[in-house]
Design a protein around this motif. Structure first.
Motif, PDB file in Angstrom:
ATOM      1  N   PRO A  56     102.803  94.499  41.394  1.00  0.00           N
ATOM      2  CA  PRO A  56     102.441  93.550  40.327  1.00  0.00           C
ATOM      3  C   PRO A  56     103.430  92.384  40.261  1.00  0.00           C
ATOM      4  N   GLY A  57     102.899  91.183  40.096  1.00  0.00           N
ATOM      5  CA  GLY A  57     103.741  89.997  39.991  1.00  0.00           C
ATOM      6  C   GLY A  57     104.120  89.393  41.327  1.00  0.00           C
ATOM      7  N   SER A  58     103.696  90.010  42.442  1.00  0.00           N
ATOM      8  CA  SER A  58     104.056  89.459  43.746  1.00  0.00           C
ATOM      9  C   SER A  58     103.012  88.443  44.191  1.00  0.00           C
ATOM     10  N   ARG A  59     103.457  87.488  44.977  1.00  0.00           N
ATOM     11  CA  ARG A  59     102.530  86.513  45.534  1.00  0.00           C
ATOM     12  C   ARG A  59     103.096  85.933  46.818  1.00  0.00           C
ATOM     13  N   THR A  60     102.217  85.334  47.576  1.00  0.00           N
ATOM     14  CA  THR A  60     102.574  84.633  48.800  1.00  0.00           C
ATOM     15  C   THR A  60     102.088  83.194  48.657  1.00  0.00           C
ATOM     16  N   VAL A  61     102.915  82.251  49.056  1.00  0.00           N
ATOM     17  CA  VAL A  61     102.566  80.830  48.998  1.00  0.00           C
ATOM     18  C   VAL A  61     102.806  80.244  50.384  1.00  0.00           C
ATOM     19  N   VAL A  62     101.847  79.457  50.889  1.00  0.00           N
ATOM     20  CA  VAL A  62     101.995  78.758  52.157  1.00  0.00           C
ATOM     21  C   VAL A  62     101.862  77.262  51.881  1.00  0.00           C
ATOM     22  N   ILE A  63     102.870  76.493  52.311  1.00  0.00           N
ATOM     23  CA  ILE A  63     102.902  75.046  52.102  1.00  0.00           C
ATOM     24  C   ILE A  63     102.929  74.379  53.476  1.00  0.00           C
ATOM     25  N   GLU A  64     102.106  73.347  53.651  1.00  0.00           N
ATOM     26  CA  GLU A  64     102.015  72.657  54.939  1.00  0.00           C
ATOM     27  C   GLU A  64     102.646  71.270  54.853  1.00  0.00           C
ATOM     28  N   PHE A  65     103.357  70.893  55.930  1.00  0.00           N
ATOM     29  CA  PHE A  65     103.962  69.569  56.070  1.00  0.00           C
ATOM     30  C   PHE A  65     103.539  68.992  57.416  1.00  0.00           C
ATOM     31  N   ALA A  66     103.732  67.698  57.611  1.00  0.00           N
ATOM     32  CA  ALA A  66     103.348  67.032  58.858  1.00  0.00           C
ATOM     33  C   ALA A  66     104.098  67.593  60.062  1.00  0.00           C
ATOM     34  N   SER A  67     105.320  68.065  59.859  1.00  0.00           N
ATOM     35  CA  SER A  67     106.124  68.608  60.956  1.00  0.00           C
ATOM     36  C   SER A  67     107.127  69.609  60.388  1.00  0.00           C
ATOM     37  N   VAL A  68     107.712  70.388  61.275  1.00  0.00           N
ATOM     38  CA  VAL A  68     108.732  71.338  60.829  1.00  0.00           C
ATOM     39  C   VAL A  68     109.961  70.582  60.319  1.00  0.00           C
ATOM     40  N   GLU A  69     110.227  69.413  60.896  1.00  0.00           N
ATOM     41  CA  GLU A  69     111.361  68.600  60.423  1.00  0.00           C
ATOM     42  C   GLU A  69     111.130  68.131  58.989  1.00  0.00           C
ATOM     43  N   GLN A  70     109.879  67.779  58.682  1.00  0.00           N
ATOM     44  CA  GLN A  70     109.534  67.358  57.317  1.00  0.00           C
ATOM     45  C   GLN A  70     109.689  68.536  56.342  1.00  0.00           C
ATOM     46  N   ALA A  71     109.283  69.725  56.785  1.00  0.00           N
ATOM     47  CA  ALA A  71     109.439  70.917  55.943  1.00  0.00           C
ATOM     48  C   ALA A  71     110.916  71.182  55.665  1.00  0.00           C
ATOM     49  N   ARG A  72     111.742  71.074  56.681  1.00  0.00           N
ATOM     50  CA  ARG A  72     113.187  71.291  56.525  1.00  0.00           C
ATOM     51  C   ARG A  72     113.790  70.221  55.617  1.00  0.00           C
ATOM     52  N   ALA A  73     113.362  68.961  55.784  1.00  0.00           N
ATOM     53  CA  ALA A  73     113.873  67.876  54.937  1.00  0.00           C
ATOM     54  C   ALA A  73     113.531  68.129  53.473  1.00  0.00           C
ATOM     55  N   TRP A  74     112.304  68.617  53.213  1.00  0.00           N
ATOM     56  CA  TRP A  74     111.918  68.951  51.834  1.00  0.00           C
ATOM     57  C   TRP A  74     112.825  70.040  51.283  1.00  0.00           C
ATOM     58  N   TYR A  75     113.004  71.113  52.046  1.00  0.00           N
ATOM     59  CA  TYR A  75     113.808  72.241  51.586  1.00  0.00           C
ATOM     60  C   TYR A  75     115.247  71.807  51.297  1.00  0.00           C
ATOM     61  N   GLU A  76     115.785  70.936  52.105  1.00  0.00           N
ATOM     62  CA  GLU A  76     117.176  70.500  51.945  1.00  0.00           C
ATOM     63  C   GLU A  76     117.334  69.329  50.971  1.00  0.00           C
ATOM     64  N   SER A  77     116.230  68.775  50.476  1.00  0.00           N
ATOM     65  CA  SER A  77     116.309  67.593  49.608  1.00  0.00           C
ATOM     66  C   SER A  77     116.962  67.912  48.266  1.00  0.00           C
ATOM     67  N   GLU A  78     117.540  66.885  47.677  1.00  0.00           N
ATOM     68  CA  GLU A  78     118.156  67.051  46.353  1.00  0.00           C
ATOM     69  C   GLU A  78     117.121  67.460  45.318  1.00  0.00           C
ATOM     70  N   SER A  79     115.918  66.899  45.419  1.00  0.00           N
ATOM     71  CA  SER A  79     114.899  67.210  44.417  1.00  0.00           C
ATOM     72  C   SER A  79     114.473  68.676  44.490  1.00  0.00           C
ATOM     73  N   TYR A  80     114.319  69.224  45.696  1.00  0.00           N
ATOM     74  CA  TYR A  80     113.957  70.642  45.788  1.00  0.00           C
ATOM     75  C   TYR A  80     115.145  71.515  45.374  1.00  0.00           C
ATOM     76  N   GLN A  81     116.328  71.181  45.821  1.00  0.00           N
ATOM     77  CA  GLN A  81     117.504  71.986  45.492  1.00  0.00           C
ATOM     78  C   GLN A  81     117.773  71.996  43.987  1.00  0.00           C
ATOM     79  N   ALA A  82     117.352  70.938  43.272  1.00  0.00           N
ATOM     80  CA  ALA A  82     117.484  70.931  41.814  1.00  0.00           C
ATOM     81  C   ALA A  82     116.542  71.946  41.180  1.00  0.00           C
ATOM     82  N   ALA A  83     115.387  72.201  41.808  1.00  0.00           N
ATOM     83  CA  ALA A  83     114.410  73.157  41.274  1.00  0.00           C
ATOM     84  C   ALA A  83     114.736  74.593  41.662  1.00  0.00           C
TER      85      ALA A  83
END
Length: 106
Positions: free
Chosen positions: A51-78
């Motif tokens: 109970p309470g578990s979930r899986t989320v899949v998010i797509e980006f234009a490239s793996v570099e874009q996905a990494r940039a999002w993860y490392e961004s200040e805006s994501y790290q603030a969240a």
């Protein structure tokens, strides 16, 4: 070029905290053109789910874009909001999504 994917599995302990996280992370996704493809809120019971578990899949234009999002200040603030509200594992992956096979018209 392969797309970039962020695959998240999480168990939510604090729904209000996750709602606050989702607002901030949604803004950061928009900055990096990420789109949520799948949210599985455990509707289908499977081995290993709880109970309470979930899986989320998010797509980006490239793996570099996905990494940039993860490392961004805006994501790290969240991210601290999510860590306080859920147990979470996150993987960044690259891959291709096959197009559906053409259908015969007759």
């Amino acid at each position: 070029m392969p797309k970039g994917y962020v695959i998240v599995t999480e168990t939510i302990h604090d729904p209000a905290g996750m709602a606050a996280y989702s607002q901030l992370s949604g803004r950061s996704l928009a900055e990096y053109d990420g789109r949520v493809l799948v949210v599985d809120d455990g509707v289908e019971i499977r081995e290993g789910s709880w109970p309470g578990s979930r899986t989320v899949v998010i797509e980006f234009a490239s793996v570099e874009q996905a990494r940039a999002w993860y490392e961004s200040e805006s994501y790290q603030a969240a991210a601290p909001l999510r860590r306080a509200a859920a147990d979470c594992s996150l993987v960044i992956a690259a891959g291709f999504v096959p197009r559906p096979a053409p259908t015969a018209t007759g």
